[in-house]
Design a protein around this motif. Sequence first.
Motif, PDB file in Angstrom:
ATOM      1  N   ALA A 293     -46.944  -1.483  41.566  1.00  0.00           N
ATOM      2  CA  ALA A 293     -47.850  -0.348  41.705  1.00  0.00           C
ATOM      3  C   ALA A 293     -49.197  -0.868  42.190  1.00  0.00           C
ATOM      4  CB  ALA A 293     -48.021   0.359  40.359  1.00  0.00           C
ATOM      5  N   VAL A 294     -49.996   0.046  42.721  1.00  0.00           N
ATOM      6  CA  VAL A 294     -51.364  -0.295  43.112  1.00  0.00           C
ATOM      7  C   VAL A 294     -52.249   0.889  42.743  1.00  0.00           C
ATOM      8  CG1 VAL A 294     -51.084   0.519  45.507  1.00  0.00           C
ATOM      9  CG2 VAL A 294     -52.845  -1.144  44.970  1.00  0.00           C
ATOM     10  N   ARG A 295     -53.377   0.598  42.150  1.00  0.00           N
ATOM     11  CA  ARG A 295     -54.322   1.661  41.793  1.00  0.00           C
ATOM     12  C   ARG A 295     -54.972   2.202  43.069  1.00  0.00           C
ATOM     13  NH1 ARG A 295     -56.146   1.450  36.268  1.00  0.00           N
ATOM     14  NH2 ARG A 295     -55.240  -0.349  35.230  1.00  0.00           N
ATOM     15  N   PHE A 296     -55.193   3.505  43.097  1.00  0.00           N
ATOM     16  CA  PHE A 296     -55.879   4.092  44.241  1.00  0.00           C
ATOM     17  C   PHE A 296     -57.274   3.494  44.402  1.00  0.00           C
ATOM     18  CE2 PHE A 296     -53.130   8.101  44.145  1.00  0.00           C
ATOM     19  CZ  PHE A 296     -52.383   7.678  45.233  1.00  0.00           C
ATOM     20  N   SER A 297     -57.928   3.173  43.299  1.00  0.00           N
ATOM     21  CA  SER A 297     -59.268   2.583  43.386  1.00  0.00           C
ATOM     22  C   SER A 297     -59.214   1.214  44.068  1.00  0.00           C
ATOM     23  CB  SER A 297     -59.909   2.476  42.001  1.00  0.00           C
ATOM     24  OG  SER A 297     -59.116   1.678  41.134  1.00  0.00           O
ATOM     25  N   THR A 298     -58.161   0.445  43.816  1.00  0.00           N
ATOM     26  CA  THR A 298     -57.995  -0.855  44.475  1.00  0.00           C
ATOM     27  C   THR A 298     -57.689  -0.671  45.951  1.00  0.00           C
ATOM     28  OG1 THR A 298     -57.191  -1.842  42.422  1.00  0.00           O
ATOM     29  CG2 THR A 298     -56.691  -3.023  44.465  1.00  0.00           C
TER      30      THR A 298
ATOM     31  N   ASN B  97     -53.735 -11.431  41.437  1.00  0.00           N
ATOM     32  CA  ASN B  97     -53.289 -10.043  41.595  1.00  0.00           C
ATOM     33  C   ASN B  97     -53.258  -9.631  43.061  1.00  0.00           C
ATOM     34  OD1 ASN B  97     -52.767  -9.520  38.925  1.00  0.00           O
ATOM     35  ND2 ASN B  97     -54.785  -8.665  38.512  1.00  0.00           N
TER      36      ASN B  97
END
Length: 75
Positions: free
Chosen positions: A41-46, A30
Amino acid sequence: MIVVNLDMMMAKRKISLNELAERVEITPANLSIFKTGKARAVRFSTLERLCEVLDCQPADLLEYRNDQKENTIIQ
C-alpha cells in the motif's frame, strides 16, 4: 498488475534514492520497498509528496498492466 515506475522518474529528475527519501520525509528503506514494487500500500500523502518533489503526476509513477494472455481456441 500495478507497476511502479519510480526508478525511471528518479533517473529523469537525476535524484538519488537517499535525496528523494529525505525530501519526501520517509526512510530510504520504505522508499526502496515502494520503488521495487514490494509495497502492499502507499499513503496518498506519500504519493502526493513524491509527485510534488518529482514534479510529476501519479500516473508517471504507477501503471496498470493487464498481463493475462488471451485464451485462443484452435479449430
